[in-house]
Design an enzyme around this catalytic site. Structure first.
Site, PDB file in Angstrom:
ATOM      1  CE1 TYR A  52      -3.318   2.829   0.559  1.00 40.94           C
ATOM      2  CE2 TYR A  52      -2.118   3.890   2.339  1.00 40.94           C
ATOM      3  CZ  TYR A  52      -2.573   4.220   1.962  1.00 40.94           C
ATOM      4  OH  TYR A  52      -3.655   5.173   1.316  1.00 40.94           O
ATOM      5  CG  HIS A  82      -3.988  14.121  -1.101  1.00 43.25           C
ATOM      6  ND1 HIS A  82      -4.244  13.619  -2.600  1.00 43.25           N
ATOM      7  CD2 HIS A  82      -4.572  12.513   0.123  1.00 43.25           C
ATOM      8  CE1 HIS A  82      -5.001  12.024  -2.064  1.00 43.25           C
ATOM      9  NE2 HIS A  82      -4.947  11.936  -0.654  1.00 43.25           N
ATOM     10  CG  ASN A 194      -1.045   8.946   5.647  1.00 41.23           C
ATOM     11  OD1 ASN A 194      -1.907   8.713   6.705  1.00 41.23           O
ATOM     12  ND2 ASN A 194      -0.832   7.400   4.865  1.00 41.23           N
ATOM     13  CE1 TYR A 277     -18.616  29.718  47.351  1.00 40.43           C
ATOM     14  CE2 TYR A 277     -19.236  29.868  44.852  1.00 40.43           C
ATOM     15  CZ  TYR A 277     -19.466  29.621  46.494  1.00 40.43           C
ATOM     16  OH  TYR A 277     -20.161  29.316  46.980  1.00 40.43           O
ATOM     17  NE  ARG A 280     -15.237  32.333  49.396  1.00 39.09           N
ATOM     18  CZ  ARG A 280     -15.607  31.348  49.393  1.00 39.09           C
ATOM     19  NH1 ARG A 280     -15.996  30.321  50.120  1.00 39.09           N
ATOM     20  NH2 ARG A 280     -16.807  32.268  49.283  1.00 39.09           N
ATOM     21  CG  PHE A 326      -2.993   7.588   9.450  1.00 42.12           C
ATOM     22  CD1 PHE A 326      -4.523   8.149   9.922  1.00 42.12           C
ATOM     23  CD2 PHE A 326      -3.227   6.569   9.195  1.00 42.12           C
ATOM     24  CE1 PHE A 326      -5.432   6.430   8.876  1.00 42.12           C
ATOM     25  CE2 PHE A 326      -3.424   5.805   8.149  1.00 42.12           C
ATOM     26  CZ  PHE A 326      -4.814   5.501   9.272  1.00 42.12           C
ATOM     27  CD  GLU A 411      -8.972   8.034   3.908  1.00 47.02           C
ATOM     28  OE1 GLU A 411      -9.843   9.088   4.263  1.00 47.02           O
ATOM     29  OE2 GLU A 411      -8.083   7.268   3.582  1.00 47.02           O
TER      30      GLU A 411
END
Length: 506
Positions: A52, A82, A194, A277, A280, A326, A411
């Site tokens: 791959y 991409h 990746n 608060y 404090r 990844f 994915e």
């Protein structure tokens, strides 16, 4: 000089490289690992093994085998296709961190890239040629594909860069520095994109800024304590020791240290029995945020030195495994946690601002105005702080709980970690402005009380900040004061010289 090994990069070293322009080098052993890993890839190609990302398509195309003649074109097509990032670019300091982190991951020796790729990333860092990377477009698995593709474009001589104080074409910077574009070989495009380096780079810059901001919040809260004649007993060490949280103990100790010698703080029962608060509970609230920041630091330090490529090459190429390192879930959750933690610094700060300006809650002039009624003073500064706090509540919604399938459901679960990191950055900028507003109000309050009564440490801080923001003697465009002080806080960070002069934060 910072020497990268792929194993030991620290947040302090990132601070040195990204904020102090420290030169970077690569350890000799790391380069040897890179060479061996590349030899393994070349052997796989020569043996025509189907692996791959080396000789197959990507994502849903993982079952498509690529002809040996096309493996280089495969990598080029990958980067160009991409590079789909959109929106404003990441800040240049984040881009620099991205280069550093990608380089550190690749030299671990599991990615199969050539030494030439490593050397070019190193050159870009040391020549301060930083990729222009659009912020939007990453799902956070398979890593930060779109942002890192824009980084990879620069190696090809394409895309844009930050260079010598401006944005320009990569080719222009290359020509000036005598660099030539690199042609990607088998697996190298995938190895470059990746990974989780966009969200992690944004995350480490977030943490560095948030860490500084957390310390600043204590200095500014100490000013407010004096401006409101707060009760110092709430910071007594016994109170915090019996709770058991070290971060809470530490905040209380630093508050006592900052306020030591003050004649403006009061004791229990002297003027009132107890404070609200927001005064404090400073150690309890700030301490809880420190706990979260410590968690985030731990996750970032792991991720900064992690192998997040896919596939990963082991045993000199005998074992090549497609996994999921990844996936950005660890950083996504850490960034969401950071968002909540940092937003709380502003949430409690805004309540202290209200106590500084509201005449029903103090004995100071209404809204700290020099002429109440004729002049509004700090009235609308509290509005701005409230607006920023409200915006943070929306941004603090966790990004990591969302997932949208991609690549035809191959994915099918993604982290949205880069969205979480980007939102955290926006929250940090908002918090800094809220703290700047509290600081301006607290400065005015202590001035009205008498600066000669201040603690030595807060007095020194007061004198330094007064050089940035003058006293309110009449209404003016306070936006300019807020922005000027915000910028000063960002540049000085927690390493304000007065801290080293007056108090140890160890």
């Amino acid at each position: 000089m910072v020497v990268l090994t792929g194993e030991s990069l620290s947040l302090e070293q990132i601070r040195q490289v990204c904020y102090q322009d420290e030169i970077v080098a690569i350890g000799a052993e790391s380069m040897e690992r890179v060479k061996k890993s590349r030899e393994a890839v070349e052997k796989i190609v020569a043996e025509k093994r189907t692996i791959y990302g080396i000789n197959t398509g990507f994502g849903k195309f993982s079952d498509v085998v690529i002809d040996e003649r096309d493996v280089n074109s495969l990598q080029l097509n990958l980067i160009r296709s991409h590079a789909c990032g959109v929106g404003d670019p990441f800040p240049e300091v984040v881009s620099r961190a991205m280069l550093l982190l990608r380089l550190n991951a690749l030299i671990k020796g599991y990615s199969g890239i050539r030494p030439a790729i490593v050397e070019r990333l190193l050159e870009l860092l040391n020549l301060q040629i930083h990729p222009v990377v659009p912020q939007q477009g990453s799902l956070g698995a398979s890593g930060d594909l779109a942002p890192l593709s824009h980084l990879a474009l620069v190696l090809l001589g394409e895309g844009k860069v930050f260079y010598q104080g401006k944005m320009c074409a990569t080719s222009e910077a290359y020509e000036k520095e005598g660099l030539v574009a690199i042609e990607l070989k088998a697996k190298e495009g995938l190895a470059l994109i990746n990974g989780t380096q966009a969200m992690t780079a944004m995350g480490v810059i977030n943490w560095l800024e948030a860490n500084d901001l957390a310390y600043q919040s204590e200095w500014i809260a100490a000013l407010t304590m004096e401006g409101l004649e707060g009760i110092i007993d709430a910071f007594h060490p016994a109170v915090h020791a019996v709770r058991g949280y070290q971060q809470q103990v530490d905040v209380a100790e630093r508050m006592r240290n900052l306020l030591a010698g003050s004649k403006l703080t009061t004791r229990q029962g002297e003027k009132r029995v107890q404070d609200a608060y927001s005064l404090r509970c400073i150690p309890q609230v700030h301490g809880a945020s420190w706990q979260a920041l410590d968690y985030v630091k731990e996750k970032l330090e792991i991720e900064m030195n992690a192998a997040t490529d896919n596939p990963l090459i082991f045993d000199d190429g005998k074992t090549v495994i497609s996994g999921g390192n990844f996936h950005g879930q660890p950083i996504a959750i850490a960034m969401d946690f950071m968002k909540i933690a940092v937003a709380e610094f502003a949430s409690i700060s805004e309540r202290r601002i209200e106590r500084l300006v509201n005449p029903q809650l103090n004995d100071l002039p209404p809204f700290l105005s020099p002429q109440p009624g004729l002049q509004s003073g700090a009235m609308i500064m509290q509005y701005s702080a409230a607006s920023l706090v409200s915006e943070n509540k929306t941004l603090a919604h966790p990004a990591s709980v969302d997932s949208i399938p991609s690549s035809a459901n191959q994915e099918d679960h993604v982290s949205m970690g880069t969205i979480a990191a980007r939102h955290a950055y926006t929250i940090i900028q908002n918090v800094r402005r809220v703290l700047a507003i509290e600081c301006i109000c607290a400065l005015q309050a202590v001035q009205l009380r008498g600066i000669e009564k201040m603690a030595p440490k807060t007095r020194a801080f007061y004198e330094d900040v007064r050089k940035i923001v003058p006293s309110i003697t009449e209404d003016r465009v306070f936006s300019e004061d807020i922005e000027r002080l915000t910028e000063w806080l960002k540049k000085n960070n927690w390493q304000w010289t007065g801290i080293k002069r007056h108090v140890s934060l160890a």
